[in-house]
Design a protein around this motif. Structure first.
Motif, PDB file in Angstrom:
ATOM      1  N   GLU A 103     -10.934   1.655  -4.597  1.00  0.00           N
ATOM      2  CA  GLU A 103     -10.611   3.028  -4.191  1.00  0.00           C
ATOM      3  C   GLU A 103     -11.894   3.743  -3.783  1.00  0.00           C
ATOM      4  N   TYR A 154      -9.336   9.729   1.471  1.00  0.00           N
ATOM      5  CA  TYR A 154      -8.933   8.704   0.505  1.00  0.00           C
ATOM      6  C   TYR A 154      -8.702   7.387   1.236  1.00  0.00           C
ATOM      7  N   THR A 169      -7.924   3.140   0.214  1.00  0.00           N
ATOM      8  CA  THR A 169      -7.666   2.118  -0.805  1.00  0.00           C
ATOM      9  C   THR A 169      -7.446   0.782  -0.130  1.00  0.00           C
ATOM     10  N   PHE A 171       0.818  -1.208   0.000  1.00  0.00           N
ATOM     11  CA  PHE A 171       0.000   0.000   0.000  1.00  0.00           C
ATOM     12  C   PHE A 171       0.856   1.265   0.000  1.00  0.00           C
ATOM     13  N   GLU A 172       1.956   1.263   0.725  1.00  0.00           N
ATOM     14  CA  GLU A 172       2.854   2.425   0.720  1.00  0.00           C
ATOM     15  C   GLU A 172       3.372   2.693  -0.687  1.00  0.00           C
ATOM     16  N   LEU A 176       1.995   1.766  -3.449  1.00  0.00           N
ATOM     17  CA  LEU A 176       0.861   2.073  -4.312  1.00  0.00           C
ATOM     18  C   LEU A 176       0.422   3.530  -4.202  1.00  0.00           C
ATOM     19  N   LYS A 177       0.477   4.120  -2.994  1.00  0.00           N
ATOM     20  CA  LYS A 177      -0.182   5.409  -2.775  1.00  0.00           C
ATOM     21  C   LYS A 177       0.672   6.562  -2.233  1.00  0.00           C
ATOM     22  N   LEU A 222       1.664   9.305  -4.674  1.00  0.00           N
ATOM     23  CA  LEU A 222       0.505  10.073  -5.113  1.00  0.00           C
ATOM     24  C   LEU A 222       0.089  11.081  -4.046  1.00  0.00           C
ATOM     25  N   PHE A 223       0.068  10.654  -2.795  1.00  0.00           N
ATOM     26  CA  PHE A 223      -0.282  11.571  -1.714  1.00  0.00           C
ATOM     27  C   PHE A 223       0.708  12.728  -1.639  1.00  0.00           C
ATOM     28  N   ARG A 253      -5.095   4.801   4.145  1.00  0.00           N
ATOM     29  CA  ARG A 253      -6.052   5.901   4.167  1.00  0.00           C
ATOM     30  C   ARG A 253      -5.336   7.192   4.536  1.00  0.00           C
ATOM     31  N   LYS A 254      -5.851   8.312   4.018  1.00  0.00           N
ATOM     32  CA  LYS A 254      -5.253   9.628   4.278  1.00  0.00           C
ATOM     33  C   LYS A 254      -6.279  10.678   3.888  1.00  0.00           C
TER      34      LYS A 254
END
Length: 169
Positions: free
Chosen positions: A143, A128, A130, A85-86, A88-89, A92-93, A116-117
């Motif tokens: 998502e 957000y 995922t 997950f780290e 993956l996202k 982008l964050f 989540r964030k």
């Protein structure tokens, strides 16, 4: 891509009030919906679906909306865990903040099941979330984004966790 809204990065995240970080209980009345002809999900009854390119619903007053998208790809042996997950996202964050002018709240949560964030974007807060699952040798990534006009709402992230746990295939 985000240069129109670009602001100077403040270098720190917005504080989530300490009382909002604790555990608390609340109840939701939920209703099932079919998403992408792939999964069934339970949403709070306050959300009313409307026609769109992906599943979207909003409250009657229009101050809160949710969008949900699921996509699948062939599983290539990836481990679904915190690192997954780290990777993956998190980039982008970071782009949301550095290029998009979003202001991040200090509420990042990464587990072996989801990431989540939330962010302040002008007059709204965006949450957000995922998650990913392996189903029949396919990696299914779901998502969720809740957009709410107003300040940080401590019920939104637990609500997204409840929605995510309601998913059936």
């Amino acid at each position: 891509m985000f240069s129109f809204f670009k602001k100077k990065q403040k270098g720190k995240e917005l504080v989530v009030p300490p009382a909002d970080k604790g555990n608390f209980q609340f109840q939701l009345e939920l209703k099932p919906y079919l998403i992408d002809n792939l999964l069934t999900i339970q949403l709070p009854i306050e959300f009313i679906p409307y026609e769109s390119d992906k599943f979207r619903a909003k409250t009657e007053n229009g101050k809160k909306s949710i969008s949900i998208a699921s996509y699948q790809k062939e599983w290539k042996g990836e481990n679904i865990n915190k690192k997954f997950f780290e990777e993956l996202k998190l980039n982008l964050f970071d782009r949301f903040v550095n290029e998009g002018g979003y202001e991040a709240y200090d509420d990042l949560k990464v587990t072996d099941e989801f990431i989540r964030k939330s962010f302040k974007v002008e007059e709204e807060t965006q949450y957000y979330f995922t998650s990913a699952r392996l189903i029949n040798n396919n990696l299914i990534i779901t998502e969720y984004i809740i957009r709410e006009i107003g300040l940080y709402n401590r019920y939104m992230m637990p609500t997204l966790e409840i929605i995510n746990r309601s998913v059936t295939f």
